[in-house]
Scaffold this active site. Structure first.
Site, PDB file in Angstrom:
ATOM      1  N   SER A 295       0.820  -1.213   0.000  1.00 28.04           N
ATOM      2  CA  SER A 295       0.000   0.000   0.000  1.00 28.04           C
ATOM      3  C   SER A 295       0.860   1.272   0.000  1.00 28.04           C
ATOM      4  O   SER A 295       1.610   1.509  -0.937  1.00 28.04           O
ATOM      5  CB  SER A 295      -0.953  -0.045   1.204  1.00 28.04           C
ATOM      6  OG  SER A 295      -1.897   0.989   1.155  1.00 28.04           O
ATOM      7  N   ASP A 306      10.536   5.031  -9.597  1.00 33.20           N
ATOM      8  CA  ASP A 306      10.129   5.620 -10.870  1.00 33.20           C
ATOM      9  C   ASP A 306      10.917   6.883 -11.195  1.00 33.20           C
ATOM     10  O   ASP A 306      11.154   7.191 -12.370  1.00 33.20           O
ATOM     11  CB  ASP A 306       8.635   5.941 -10.847  1.00 33.20           C
ATOM     12  CG  ASP A 306       7.776   4.696 -11.038  1.00 33.20           C
ATOM     13  OD1 ASP A 306       8.343   3.622 -11.311  1.00 33.20           O
ATOM     14  OD2 ASP A 306       6.538   4.803 -10.919  1.00 33.20           O
ATOM     15  N   LYS A 320      -0.477  -4.263  -3.376  1.00 32.69           N
ATOM     16  CA  LYS A 320      -1.794  -3.716  -3.016  1.00 32.69           C
ATOM     17  C   LYS A 320      -1.920  -2.331  -3.634  1.00 32.69           C
ATOM     18  O   LYS A 320      -1.361  -1.362  -3.127  1.00 32.69           O
ATOM     19  CB  LYS A 320      -1.969  -3.635  -1.498  1.00 32.69           C
ATOM     20  CG  LYS A 320      -3.325  -3.041  -1.072  1.00 32.69           C
ATOM     21  CD  LYS A 320      -3.443  -2.984   0.447  1.00 32.69           C
ATOM     22  CE  LYS A 320      -4.772  -2.378   0.862  1.00 32.69           C
ATOM     23  NZ  LYS A 320      -4.876  -0.934   0.558  1.00 32.69           N
TER      24      LYS A 320
END
Length: 553
Positions: A295, A306, A320
């Site tokens: 999460s 990223d 998740k």
């Protein structure tokens, strides 16, 4: 039921509304007639709650219903705060009462002398009684509610301590309890880091104040002159999504997009960006992750990956990618429901399980790697969706026996650690503590006499193969071979404990240390021999390799 094929949006909506009303009418009529004509009196609360649980189980494990007395649990999950004495409890079948487990350090329970294993007998002079015919979860919730109360109020507690005669009574002043999300922070041993000054922060959750707490811890390490940082998110199951953005904002320029949510309702479509200047946009950073990282932790690690801002080390995360929202219901009940999916800067969603489409066994489907789509980081490194965050450097976990899992979860293991604490006033510091060989032999004897049992996965697999052979007609031909193999798979607890002595000792010593030195002691002990942390340190001590990984060259 009518099919929506070929219908326009308005007609489909009307069809859905009619079907919903029809289903609710049937349910209400069914329960009304049962309540009127069934041979016994119905327990409405129990039956309706059972129906609700069954319905929600068909959706996803994150959509949950909270009864009025349990709504504080939901608030605690999001805020990390409540007023009480600061100790988890659980129900024990053998005594049919609730038992304290791991009181929090510096909190009222631990300051008053409550220990793990203490059995709750009386609260404010009244015997709490046994669970009896109640559901253990309801009984535990009731005891928990009685332990909580307004900050500043006095709680009189009487407990039965294993190994001690009589009751132990104590007065505890309730406080506002806040579990720190920054569980541990330190400058790593320079011997381990080859003279390089590296900081380490263990982040256990994402609650309302995590961003601020993390920034303070990070700034404190920077004031000590660290030149690199290890952020440990292993076992961090997430929490408040906005706080993940706050943590990442310490390392990225203001205005960086961190996460986007997309839901069925327009109000659920949001883009969250960093709003403050970074504390340090250049410091080398390694993030540790594992299967328990989920999460908000995946948003944190995924966004840093990223943007090529950190090297991710460890094992693939849980996956998740769903966002939950709370909603109030009648009679002070609440629901936490999945309202959207989140997407990190590269555009990928890390959700690994499809709860809408399930397999023949009823379990959610896991997206296979072959169907995962490829996205790219800021420098062009390929990353995948649909299966959590894959680390830049994958470290392998040691293979552990099934027996160890059964051991750690057993009442017998818990009782041994409780008895050890109650018969040893003090132990060596976490960095130095070890069980003696004589103590380990005592532990083996204790477990052997306790009646502890455990499953053997190899034996379970053999039973399955034998059943298949029986179905396909090979059982008689292979009978001798099956029996010979089964004879070799007879479990011997003493032999297994000895064979896995290193792993068993580690689990046992960790639990015992926790009884004396709380969470910080267990972390200190665990970090002594931590191959994943060693790999993080190695990368931070070799700047050229760190840059090579992030550049994708």
């Amino acid at each position: 039921m009518l099919s929506g094929f070929g219908l326009n949006a308005s007609a489909q909506s009307q069809n859905h509304n009619f079907s919903t009303a029809q289903a609710l009418d049937i349910f209400n009529g069914l329960y009304r007639d049962l309540d009127l004509y069934y041979v016994d009196t119905l327990d409405a609360e129990f039956l309706i709650e059972t129906a609700i649980d069954a319905m929600l189980n068909e959706l996803d494990p994150y959509t949950e219903f909270y009864k009025e007395q349990d709504t504080n649990e939901l608030r605690t999950l999001t805020t990390g705060k409540y007023a009480g004495i600061g100790s988890p409890i659980f129900w024990r079948k053998d005594c049919d009462r609730c038992v304290f487990n791991a009181p929090y350090e510096h909190m009222p329970a631990s300051k008053a002398g409550v220990r793990t294993g203490d059995i709750i007998m009386k609260i404010d002079g009244k015997d709490v009684g046994k669970c009896g015919n109640k559901r253990p979860s309801d009984y535990t919730s009731d005891i928990s509610a009685r332990l909580r109360g307004e900050a500043g109020t006095i709680l009189r507690l009487a407990v039965k301590r294993p190994g001690h005669s009589g009751l132990i009574e104590m007065e505890i002043r309730r406080e506002n309890i806040k579990r720190p999300s920054v569980a541990y922070t330190t400058v790593l041993d320079t011997v381990r880091t080859q003279g390089t000054k590296l900081g380490y922060i263990l982040l256990e959750s994402f609650t309302e104040e995590t961003g601020n707490d993390f920034s303070l811890a990070f700034k404190n390490l920077k004031s000590k002159g660290v030149s690199g940082l290890v952020l440990d998110l292993r076992g961090n199951g997430g929490g408040v999504m906005q706080q993940a953005v706050e943590v990442v904002s310490n390392f990225l320029p203001r205005g960086s997009k961190i996460v986007e949510t997309r839901g069925r309702e327009e109000s659920e479509n949001k883009v969250l960006k960093t709003m403050t200047l970074p504390v340090d946009a250049e410091i080398p950073l390694v993030v540790l992750v594992d299967y328990g990282t989920a999460s908000a932790s995946e948003i944190t690690s995924g966004a840093l990956q990223d943007y090529d801002r950190a090297v991710i080390v460890g094992q693939r995360t849980y996956g998740k990618g769903l966002v939950q929202s709370p909603r109030r219901l009648p009679y002070n009940t609440m629901m936490k429901f999945t309202s959207s999916k989140y997407y990190i800067p590269s555009g990928r969603c890390v959700q690994a399980r499809d709860f809408k489409h399930r397999g023949a066994d009823g379990q959610p489907l896991h997206l296979p790697d072959s169907l995962c789509r490829t996205f790219h980081t800021q420098t062009g490194r390929p990353v995948k969706d649909g299966g959590g965050i894959t680390p830049d450097i994958v470290t392998r976990l040691d293979s552990l026996p099934t027996m160890l899992t059964y051991l750690e979860l057993s009442d017998e293991f818990f009782d041994y650690c409780v008895n050890y604490r109650n018969t040893h006033e003090a132990i060596a510091p976490p960095e130095e503590f070890h069980l003696t060989d004589a103590e380990f032999e005592e532990f083996k004897a204790y477990m052997g006499e306790s009646g502890f049992t455990y499953d053997n996965r190899t034996k379970t697999a053999l039973d399955y193969v034998r059943s298949l052979a029986r179905q396909e007609g090979y059982a008689d031909e292979a009978k001798a071979e099956f029996e010979a193999l089964e004879a070799k798979l007879v479990r011997n607890l003493s032999d297994d404990l000895q064979h896995w002595q290193k792993e068993v000792r580690s689990s046992l010593e960790t639990a015992i240390i926790g009884a004396y030195y709380y969470d910080h002691g267990m972390v200190t002990y665990a970090l002594k021999d931590d191959p994943t942390l060693d790999e993080a340190v190695r990368i931070l001590c070799h700047p050229e390799e760190y840059q090579r990984i992030l550049s994708g060259k």
